[in-house]
Design a protein around this motif. Structure first.
Motif, PDB file in Angstrom:
ATOM      1  N   GLU A 163      -4.245   1.739   2.291  1.00  0.00           N
ATOM      2  CA  GLU A 163      -4.486   2.596   1.134  1.00  0.00           C
ATOM      3  C   GLU A 163      -3.832   1.964  -0.093  1.00  0.00           C
ATOM      4  OE1 GLU A 163      -4.423   7.081   1.731  1.00  0.00           O
ATOM      5  OE2 GLU A 163      -3.139   6.407   3.382  1.00  0.00           O
ATOM      6  N   LYS A 164      -4.629   1.692  -1.098  1.00  0.00           N
ATOM      7  CA  LYS A 164      -4.119   1.067  -2.313  1.00  0.00           C
ATOM      8  C   LYS A 164      -3.254   2.029  -3.117  1.00  0.00           C
ATOM      9  CE  LYS A 164      -7.610  -0.479  -4.672  1.00  0.00           C
ATOM     10  NZ  LYS A 164      -8.358  -1.199  -5.736  1.00  0.00           N
ATOM     11  N   GLY A 170      -9.679   2.726   6.118  1.00  0.00           N
ATOM     12  CA  GLY A 170      -8.499   3.563   5.977  1.00  0.00           C
ATOM     13  C   GLY A 170      -7.227   2.980   6.537  1.00  0.00           C
ATOM     14  N   GLY A 194       0.827  -1.192   0.000  1.00  0.00           N
ATOM     15  CA  GLY A 194       0.000   0.000   0.000  1.00  0.00           C
ATOM     16  C   GLY A 194       0.869   1.252   0.000  1.00  0.00           C
ATOM     17  N   LYS A 195       0.250   2.368   0.292  1.00  0.00           N
ATOM     18  CA  LYS A 195       0.985   3.636   0.295  1.00  0.00           C
ATOM     19  C   LYS A 195       1.957   3.723   1.475  1.00  0.00           C
ATOM     20  CE  LYS A 195      -2.533   6.283  -2.219  1.00  0.00           C
ATOM     21  NZ  LYS A 195      -1.728   6.467  -3.451  1.00  0.00           N
ATOM     22  N   LEU A 243      -9.298  -1.537   3.745  1.00  0.00           N
ATOM     23  CA  LEU A 243      -9.401  -0.531   2.691  1.00  0.00           C
ATOM     24  C   LEU A 243     -10.536   0.441   2.988  1.00  0.00           C
ATOM     25  CD1 LEU A 243      -8.138   0.180  -0.099  1.00  0.00           C
ATOM     26  CD2 LEU A 243      -9.907  -1.230  -1.139  1.00  0.00           C
TER      27      LEU A 243
END
Length: 385
Positions: free
Chosen positions: A270-271, A267, A224-225, A264
């Motif tokens: 985060e993709k 929160g 993810g981020k 997801l």
């Protein structure tokens, strides 16, 4: 002479196999997954793991052997001299009374790969002596068998001694597929992978030391981020210590039915965007050092399929392909992504290489008229899971 295909013949098969085993004979040696907790995985959920007995496995091999014999007799009866060609396969597939496993045997003989894949998720959990006996029996029963492959968990491979794994290799187990997914310990814990980077290294090294081929799967986007960089760098570092025969890319998708989807929504995860995933893959590839693995992007979920080749020679070309995409104007990136999600392109250059620009431009305009292009492309990608 008429040949009767026995519609009572059947053997058990599991739900999945690797894309590289698409033309393989599928035999189920165990049922489902013994771990079954990974947040990103939709397979085997609400299903109980079970080891099949040696007697059950041998009975399935016997059934496959009988199917093979009947299909070859059919070939001779149809004048095909023992070859399993279009005529023979059509005869099998057009008989609705036959089992799916019967059709699998026919297709396997037709393709002639000689490859067998042992399902389900972790065959190495079977007692080594039992598994070796089953693998040996399979090779003795069906002459066309050339390569036998299976899934395994790195934690199980780490617990098996090199001597036990060598026993399996000598019995005829040639290749093991392991879902590394990531080599970053905090991410492994977050995703409930049930292993560590250290166990992945030991498990992979044990398999290689036993003389078997090893295919390791990495999941771009899994960090993810929050952990994208760590995911890329640490995964490469783990693989650098294993030197597997294959490194296969499987980009993350998050369907609603997996546990990760809840993260997801709230929160906690985060993709990455498609472009960010490409940047992550570039970092990952750049960190692969001192190994001779073959990198493969052999899945429709991956945005660029031609990121492939044997290290170290292919590394520069893979980075060039990734940089070419990242350097495209934004609309060209969107056009290519649409082309890829439509299943018509493997890399951006294919648009002009195959004369697709005209049709693709018209398709892009239709998509743009429906709403946000980014959202639609994401939905198209997610639908491939």
């Amino acid at each position: 002479m008429a040949v009767t295909l026995d519609s009572s013949l059947s053997f058990e098969q599991g739900p999945i196999r690797p894309p590289s085993e698409a033309k393989s004979l599928l035999l189920r040696f165990s049922r489902n997954c013994p771990w079954n907790k990974c947040k990103f995985c939709p397979v085997y959920k609400r299903r109980t793991f079970g080891r099949r007995t040696l007697e059950e496995i041998k009975a399935d091999i016997d059934a496959a052997t009988q199917m093979r014999e009947q299909i070859l007799k059919l070939s001779w009866a149809l004048g095909s001299a023992g070859k399993v060609n279009d005529q023979v396969v059509q005869k099998v597939f057009s008989n609705p009374a036959l089992s799916d496993s019967f059709r699998n045997v026919a297709a396997w003989l037709y393709y002639g790969t000689g490859n067998v894949f042992l399902q389900d998720a972790n065959s190495l959990l079977i007692n080594p002596e039992t598994l070796a006996e089953a693998v040996g029996y399979l090779r003795r029963s069906i002459p066309e068998v050339e390569r036998i492959t299976t899934y395994a968990r790195s934690s199980t491979a780490a617990q098996r001694t090199v001597e036990e794994l060598t026993l399996l290799r000598k019995a005829g187990l040639d290749r093991v597929h392991i879902g590394l997914e990531t080599g970053y310990d905090p991410l492994l814990k977050f995703m409930k992978k049930g292993t560590t980077a250290a166990k992945q290294i030991k498990g992979g090294q044990n398999i290689k030391a036993a003389g078997m081929e090893l295919s390791e799967y990495v999941m771009p986007g899994l960090g993810g981020k929050k952990w994208s960089k760590e995911h890329a760098v640490h995964s490469a570092q783990v693989l650098n210590q294993i030197n597997p025969d294959f490194i296969r890319l499987r980009t993350l998708r998050v369907p609603t039915r997996v546990e990760l989807y809840k993260d997801l929504e709230n929160g906690a995860f985060e993709k990455l965007s498609d472009d960010e995933v490409v940047e992550e893959i570039r970092l990952f590839v750049s960190c692969l050092e001192g190994i001779e693995s073959y990198v493969a992007s052999d899945h429709i979920m991956n945005l660029i399929e031609t990121v492939e080749g044997r290290l170290p020679d292919a590394k520069e070309n893979m980075l060039e392909i990734l940089d070419h995409y990242l350097g495209l104007p934004e609309k060209e990136k969107l056009m290519y992504r649409l082309c890829r999600r439509m299943g018509r392109c493997r890399e951006p250059r294919d648009i002009d290489r195959y004369g697709l620009r005209g049709d693709l431009t018209a398709a892009f305009e239709r998509v743009a008229a429906q709403g946000d292009v980014e959202d639609i492309l994401t939905q198209m990608a997610d639908s491939m899971v």
